[in-house]
Design an enzyme around this catalytic site. Structure first.
Site, short mmCIF file in Angstrom:
data_model
loop_
_atom_site.label_atom_id
_atom_site.label_comp_id
_atom_site.label_asym_id
_atom_site.label_seq_id
_atom_site.Cartn_x
_atom_site.Cartn_y
_atom_site.Cartn_z
N HIS A 199 10.34 37.32 -18.40
CA HIS A 199 10.69 38.02 -20.00
C HIS A 199 10.70 39.93 -19.37
CE1 HIS A 199 11.19 34.89 -22.56
NE2 HIS A 199 9.65 34.47 -22.04
N GLU A 229 6.49 24.32 -24.24
CA GLU A 229 7.09 24.77 -25.62
C GLU A 229 8.67 23.97 -26.46
OE1 GLU A 229 7.45 28.41 -23.02
OE2 GLU A 229 8.68 27.79 -21.68
N ASP A 257 7.29 30.21 -28.65
CA ASP A 257 8.03 28.99 -28.54
C ASP A 257 8.73 27.76 -28.84
OD1 ASP A 257 10.47 30.68 -26.71
OD2 ASP A 257 9.27 31.05 -25.03
#
Length: 256
Positions: A46, A150, A176
């Site tokens: 990310h 997730e 998530d």
């Protein structure tokens, strides 16, 4: 904390504190290594970690003897290999939602037929200064592999995922997982149930249990589920918190 002992401490169930690094700057590794944290995880999923900047950060970690993990963008073998060859002590692999994926990433992180490609000429290998048998033994002792759970499908298969040889710990991704269940906040029953189910699977398989928490105050509730590896905050949050506090304190002088 030494680089070589992190995996053993994970498997021993010790409480460990770390953070995600979002800024690809080796200077921050140097600063945070003095903080008392047990590890730092470079967030290549990310945040803008290209190969060169990841390499610089991992070089600093190895020079300091400070454990650095990398959260790779995906479980593709070439991405995992790049991080390990550059000196990562281990990997966090996102979206491991089936036992098949767990087996694939376990194979890619470990030496052997169809697994991690061997090269003794890397930073991790000591730039051709060490014998093959020594490096293979180092990998078996040191390399830490954390599978991120997730998705609802990952929760359903969590016992089988935890049992995969080569997976050392599971990481429940609260944001998530909540979004995948259709929620827009972390305070939801599916996440609470997920924490319990992943904890039970980790205990049964003798694997470590990790998650992200926004602040240390959240840790006590997760300890009840068996979590002992805490990724807390990030340097972004800490900078903002410190800057806001300083600004508010100074502006209060005018109001006073």
């Amino acid at each position: 904390m030494s680089v070589s002992s992190l995996r053993q401490r994970v498997l021993a169930g010790e409480i460990l504190a770390g953070t995600f690094l979002k800024t690809p700057a080796y200077e921050l590794i140097e600063v945070l290594s003095r903080s008392g944290l047990d590890f730092i995880c470079l967030d290549a999923e990310h945040a803008p970690f290209d190969r060169a900047r990841m390499d610089c950060c991992l070089a600093m970690g190895r020079a300091l003897g400070f454990p650095l993990l990398v959260r790779v963008p995906s479980g593709r073998p070439e991405l995992m290999l790049a991080a390990l060859d550059s000196g990562a002590v281990g990997l966090v692999v996102p979206h491991v939602d089936s036992v098949e994926k767990a087996r694939e990433v376990s194979r890619a992180a470990r030496f052997g037929q169809g697994g991690r490609g061997y090269a003794g000429s890397t930073r991790w290998g000591g730039y051709s200064s060490r014998a093959m048998q020594d490096l293979l033994a180092q990998s078996a002792q040191e390399t830490l592999l954390i599978a991120q759970i997730e998705e609802p499908s990952g929760i359903e298969a969590v016992s089988e995922i935890a049992a995969v040889e080569g997976i050392d710990a599971l990481f429940l991704g609260p944001a998530d997982l909540s979004v995948a269940y259709g929620h827009d906040r972390l305070d939801n029953p599916d996440l609470a149930s997920g924490y319990t189910r992943v904890g039970a699977a980790c205990r049964q398989a003798g694997k470590g249990y990790a998650t992200w928490i926004p602040s240390p105050e959240e840790a006590a509730a997760r300890r009840d589920d068996g979590v002992h590896i805490f990724f807390t905050g990030s340097e972004h949050g800490w900078m903002l918190d410190g800057a806001r506090a300083a600004g508010e304190a100074l502006h209060a002088l005018q109001r006073g």
